[in-house]
Scaffold this active site. Sequence first.
Site, PDB file in Angstrom:
ATOM      1  N   ARG A  49       0.635  -1.210   0.201  1.00  0.00           N
ATOM      2  CA  ARG A  49      -0.096   0.175   0.026  1.00  0.00           C
ATOM      3  C   ARG A  49       0.753   1.432  -0.122  1.00  0.00           C
ATOM      4  O   ARG A  49       0.193   2.226  -0.346  1.00  0.00           O
ATOM      5  CB  ARG A  49      -1.092   0.053   1.157  1.00  0.00           C
ATOM      6  CG  ARG A  49      -2.257  -0.740   1.113  1.00  0.00           C
ATOM      7  CD  ARG A  49      -2.057  -2.173   1.008  1.00  0.00           C
ATOM      8  NE  ARG A  49      -1.545  -2.620   2.222  1.00  0.00           N
ATOM      9  CZ  ARG A  49      -0.745  -3.766   2.375  1.00  0.00           C
ATOM     10  NH1 ARG A  49      -0.650  -4.611   1.430  1.00  0.00           N
ATOM     11  NH2 ARG A  49      -0.382  -4.382   3.834  1.00  0.00           N
ATOM     12  N   CYS A  79      -7.770  -2.804   7.618  1.00  0.00           N
ATOM     13  CA  CYS A  79      -6.642  -2.224   7.340  1.00  0.00           C
ATOM     14  C   CYS A  79      -6.743  -0.685   7.158  1.00  0.00           C
ATOM     15  O   CYS A  79      -7.349  -0.116   6.211  1.00  0.00           O
ATOM     16  CB  CYS A  79      -5.883  -2.985   6.199  1.00  0.00           C
ATOM     17  SG  CYS A  79      -4.350  -2.095   5.882  1.00  0.00           S
ATOM     18  N   ASN A  80      -6.268   0.202   8.206  1.00  0.00           N
ATOM     19  CA  ASN A  80      -6.477   1.486   8.082  1.00  0.00           C
ATOM     20  C   ASN A  80      -5.721   2.331   6.899  1.00  0.00           C
ATOM     21  O   ASN A  80      -6.393   3.016   6.017  1.00  0.00           O
ATOM     22  CB  ASN A  80      -5.831   1.901   9.269  1.00  0.00           C
ATOM     23  CG  ASN A  80      -6.510   2.026  10.725  1.00  0.00           C
ATOM     24  OD1 ASN A  80      -7.633   2.649  10.835  1.00  0.00           O
ATOM     25  ND2 ASN A  80      -6.066   1.037  11.373  1.00  0.00           N
ATOM     26  N   THR A  81      -4.373   1.911   6.616  1.00  0.00           N
ATOM     27  CA  THR A  81      -3.773   2.279   5.531  1.00  0.00           C
ATOM     28  C   THR A  81      -4.372   2.121   3.952  1.00  0.00           C
ATOM     29  O   THR A  81      -4.571   2.962   3.394  1.00  0.00           O
ATOM     30  CB  THR A  81      -2.333   1.822   5.399  1.00  0.00           C
ATOM     31  OG1 THR A  81      -1.485   1.836   6.515  1.00  0.00           O
ATOM     32  CG2 THR A  81      -1.352   2.555   4.254  1.00  0.00           C
ATOM     33  N   ALA A  82      -4.644   1.101   3.919  1.00  0.00           N
ATOM     34  CA  ALA A  82      -5.523   0.750   2.577  1.00  0.00           C
ATOM     35  C   ALA A  82      -6.894   1.564   2.353  1.00  0.00           C
ATOM     36  O   ALA A  82      -7.413   1.388   1.184  1.00  0.00           O
ATOM     37  CB  ALA A  82      -5.899  -0.682   2.552  1.00  0.00           C
ATOM     38  N   THR A 120       0.812   3.701  10.556  1.00  0.00           N
ATOM     39  CA  THR A 120       1.622   3.800   9.477  1.00  0.00           C
ATOM     40  C   THR A 120       1.711   5.326   8.708  1.00  0.00           C
ATOM     41  O   THR A 120       0.776   6.099   9.034  1.00  0.00           O
ATOM     42  CB  THR A 120       1.539   2.939   8.259  1.00  0.00           C
ATOM     43  OG1 THR A 120       0.009   3.275   7.674  1.00  0.00           O
ATOM     44  CG2 THR A 120       1.451   1.345   8.737  1.00  0.00           C
ATOM     45  N   LYS A 157       4.023  -8.794  12.046  1.00  0.00           N
ATOM     46  CA  LYS A 157       3.719  -9.393  10.876  1.00  0.00           C
ATOM     47  C   LYS A 157       4.675 -10.397  10.597  1.00  0.00           C
ATOM     48  O   LYS A 157       4.353 -11.443   9.843  1.00  0.00           O
ATOM     49  CB  LYS A 157       3.727  -8.230   9.670  1.00  0.00           C
ATOM     50  CG  LYS A 157       2.989  -7.237   9.737  1.00  0.00           C
ATOM     51  CD  LYS A 157       2.977  -6.134   8.519  1.00  0.00           C
ATOM     52  CE  LYS A 157       1.817  -5.321   8.371  1.00  0.00           C
ATOM     53  NZ  LYS A 157       0.662  -5.713   7.939  1.00  0.00           N
ATOM     54  N   CYS A 188      -3.770   1.238  13.290  1.00  0.00           N
ATOM     55  CA  CYS A 188      -2.970   0.007  12.747  1.00  0.00           C
ATOM     56  C   CYS A 188      -3.520  -1.200  13.288  1.00  0.00           C
ATOM     57  O   CYS A 188      -3.265  -1.305  14.579  1.00  0.00           O
ATOM     58  CB  CYS A 188      -1.542   0.317  12.542  1.00  0.00           C
ATOM     59  SG  CYS A 188      -0.680  -0.918  11.505  1.00  0.00           S
TER      60      CYS A 188
END
Length: 220
Positions: A49, A79-82, A120, A157, A188
């Site tokens: 991402r 998923c926050n970033t996505a 992130t 991860k 996150c």
Amino acid sequence: MTQTLGILGGMGPVATTAFMARVQALTPAKRDEDHIRMLVDLNPHVPNRHTAPEAAGKTLGEMAARLREAGAEVLAMPCNTAHSHAGAIRAAGLPFIDMIAATVEAVAKTGVTRVGVLATPGGEALYAEALARAGLEMVRLEGADREAFMTAVFAVKGGDDGAGPRGEMRRLAETLVQAGAGAVIAGCTEVPLLLRAEEVSAPLVDSAEVLAAVCVEMCR
């Protein structure tokens, strides 16, 4: 009558399975039939991402369409970033629960005006916009602490949720509190795998928990 929840997952896999468990735990069920049907695309091969945003958006749009075709009626993505690719997901034509907006709404209810964010860089940017729209000030990590945060996230991860990354996440949360944050957003989905609310000296608003609660509300 319940609606079928479609989950765009795999970013990362452990966070996705933890999210599914939260949806189940938050569902007021007395028997199997009371639970929400979940269709899950746990896809750890979504392009990065951060470094391949265009490819990531294309893949997420395709995942949303497949979930719709499989019978999903509501979409969510832990998923926050996505969420920068929310538009591609909404193109599938289904209601998509906005994790960022729901979390900011939840933190606004605490009454604080300065909010720390553990996220992130991409997720942090999304929260900066959402918090500003809500009239709230964001407190962010600075300097080496930003790198330390990403190191802790990638440790999870990689399967390491031990004392090292746990201690570092506690330190980073407290750094935000000491910088003036009246509440801290776990922005996150790996953060709550390392950090418990009682380990933070200010309210911890867990974006995954918030999203799971909204999923239960919408699908039931």
